[in-house]
Design a protein around this motif. Structure first.
Motif: not given
Length: 576
Positions: A78-79, A257, A253, A209, A74-75, A188, A191, A81-82, A202
């Motif tokens: 996210l990285a 993802l 993004f 962050t 998951l992390w 999903w 998460v 996507a960013l 979380w």
């Protein structure tokens, strides 16, 4: 019945039905049986595979749902996507390799709980796909970049699936598309489950962050205002994002993802395309399949005999007898020979499906007939390439001619692989053909086709004094080193379009290719200045032949001449 979220054995109890009042006689819950990682890939029950239902074949290749998505996946998603949001909006270059790192990590973290480990061919596809993503970092031309990115996606999908058979290789190269929706749903669920069980942890991560981001923004702005050099360095490293780019950045993004979660889901539970067995064709008798192929071999041999006669007898005699020009003769046959090569591969595939191989005599006949056809086809490939070489000598090299010649070379390589499979076996052939295609795209991009086009035409100008300057306006920055060797005013006129395109672009470092950087350095040393030269006149670039088999240059005799501007010269080439 399910216990603890997992399947239970279908064991029927002999105890009486459950008592609605007190629970006496209730069927006891059975513990979930442990499952080894390899059990995930076991085929479904035989009765399902033989049922003939529409979903039976799909159920046979689809494994059990993967376990809960790992937090590291998951992390990583996210990285990715960013990074996609920040880096991919300005173009393609080194940024593709940067974004690939978290995508690969997400797939790795998802594959470990499933018991999947990389194998030799997995590494081949992974390394090959990464190398293909290096093409945009090296070359500025858009068409090799598109082929390289597409090839990298296919290779990455194969690395996640690991196909061996023809269905496994062909469908596995696009199999990641099946995980686009299921990967998002899987992520999903992960998460939501983690958010419900560890809200405090979380929340702490989000707060940490946010605080780090605020500190970087505040102090970074202060330091940038205090020192111009630091501000320039910071401006080159940080993407320039405006509000107008919001929808485009949001799309990137989501693309990063969804793509990363699809890759991770495929790594955890890939479709087993290798289980799609291709039914062999009904073996035909020798007199059914062998005579047509023998006749085809004779036809190929007759064509090659004519080619040899032309080679030793001279083209001049053929041109006199046919009434064709040198270039028309070369152009006339290339496309036909290219299609002959493609159709020969189709004939070989169909023959292998229906040819009998039950006895040693049958196998020897198949090898002899098809081996002869492959050998003669290689001669046809050589003849097609020779015709292309003659045509390029007459009219010059273009992008289209480079592409079709590269295609013909790859088809020749495939024929060699088929011949090798007839000697050493065919198990490795599907993956070898796919690897050869990826390798061909990689070599095509690394060799810089735009650079080759410019190099060949510059050499042709030095030999014949003829050149079509207008065509160079369509090339990319990869052509600048070769065009820089032209004498003035040809050099400035040839580089005018490329220099204008580079001046209009302002890309950050991560979206700038090495070819573009090199072109900027060359143009900075000697600018392409067209002042005083009528570079835009039709007489300069020559007329284009719309009926040309390759859609490019007309007869070189139509090429115009570039003349320096002279106020007293009222000829057709002076500037207004």
């Amino acid at each position: 019945m399910r216990s603890g979220g997992g399947p239970v054995s279908d064991v029927r109890s002999t105890e009486p039905p459950a008592d609605p009042g007190g629970g006496v006689g209730r069927r006891p819950q059975l513990p979930e049986p442990s499952r080894a990682p390899e059990d995930l890939w076991k085929p479904p029950p035989a009765q399902l595979r033989k049922s003939g239902e529409p979903g039976a074949r799909l159920a046979e290749i689809r494994p059990a749902p993967p376990a809960q998505v790992p937090a590291a996946t998951l992390w990583s998603a996210l990285a990715a996507a960013l990074l996609s949001t920040l880096l991919l909006g300005d173009g393609l270059g080194l940024n593709l390799l940067i974004v690939t790192v978290p995508v690969a990590l997400a797939a790795y973290f998802a594959a470990r709980p499933a018991g999947r480990r990389p194998r030799a061919w997995t590494l081949v596809w992974a390394v090959g796909g990464t190398a293909l993503l290096g093409v945009p970092a090296l070359r500025d031309a858009g068409w090799p970049t598109f082929l390289a990115v597409l090839g990298a996606l296919f290779a990455g999908s194969l690395a996640l699936h690991g196909g061996r058979t023809w269905p496994g290789v062909l469908l596995g190269s696009i199999g990641i598309l099946d995980s686009l929706a299921t990967g998002m749903a899987w992520g999903w669920r992960g998460v939501r489950e983690r958010a419900g069980s560890s809200r405090t942890r979380w929340g702490t991560a989000v707060r940490t962050t946010a605080v780090a981001a605020v500190l970087l923004i505040v102090f970074g702005a202060l330091f940038a205002g205090a020192d111009a050099a630091f501000a320039d360095l910071l401006g080159g490293l940080i993407p320039d994002i405006s509000i107008a780019d919001g929808p485009w950045r949001l799309f990137l993004f989501g693309l990063g993802l969804v793509g990363t979660l699809a890759a991770a889901h495929t790594a955890a539970a890939p479709l087993r395309w290798d289980r799609l067995a291709v039914r062999p064709g009904r073996a035909r008798a020798r007199w059914e399949w062998a005579p047509p192929l023998i006749v085809l071999d004779l036809l190929f041999a007759a064509f090659i005999a004519v080619q040899l006669a032309v080679l030793f007898g001279g083209y001049d005699k053929v041109l006199r007898e046919t009434g064709l020009t040198h270039a028309e003769y070369a152009r006339q046959g290339f496309w036909q020979l290219l299609w002959a090569t493609v159709l020969t591969l189709l004939v070989i595939g169909l023959a292998l499906r229906w040819a009998p191989r039950g006895t040693a005599g049958d196998r020897a006949l198949v090898r002899t007939v098809l081996g002869t056809l492959c050998l003669l086809t290689l001669v046809v490939v050589a003849s097609a390439l020779r015709r292309m070489d003659l045509y390029v000598d007459a009219y010059g090299l273009t992008r289209l001619r480079t592409s079709v010649a590269a295609m013909e070379l790859w088809l020749g390589l495939v024929i060699l692989l088929i011949m090798a499979a007839g000697v050493f076996g065919v198990k490795w052939l599907p993956r070898a053909v796919a690897a050869s295609a990826a390798g061909a795209v990689l070599v095509f991009g690394v060799l810089s086709p735009d650079g080759m086009v410019a190099e060949r035409n510059v050499e042709r100008y030095q030999r014949t004094g003829k050149i079509d300057v207008g065509y160079f306006q369509e090339l990319s920055a990869d052509a600048v080193p070769a065009l820089d060797r032209l004498p003035e005013p040809l050099r400035s006129c040839a580089l005018a379009g490329i220099a204008k395109n580079l001046a209009d672009e302002d890309k950050p470092w991560y979206a700038t290719s090495w070819g573009e950087s090199r072109a900027r350095r060359i143009l900075a040393d000697r600018k392409a200045d067209t002042f005083g030269y009528a570079c835009a006149d039709d007489g300069v670039s020559g007329e284009r032949d719309e009926y040309d088999g390759f859609g490019e240059f007309d007869d070189p005799g139509q090429d115009g001449e570039i003349r320096p501007y002279d106020s007293g010269n009222q000829g057709p080439y002076e500037m207004p």
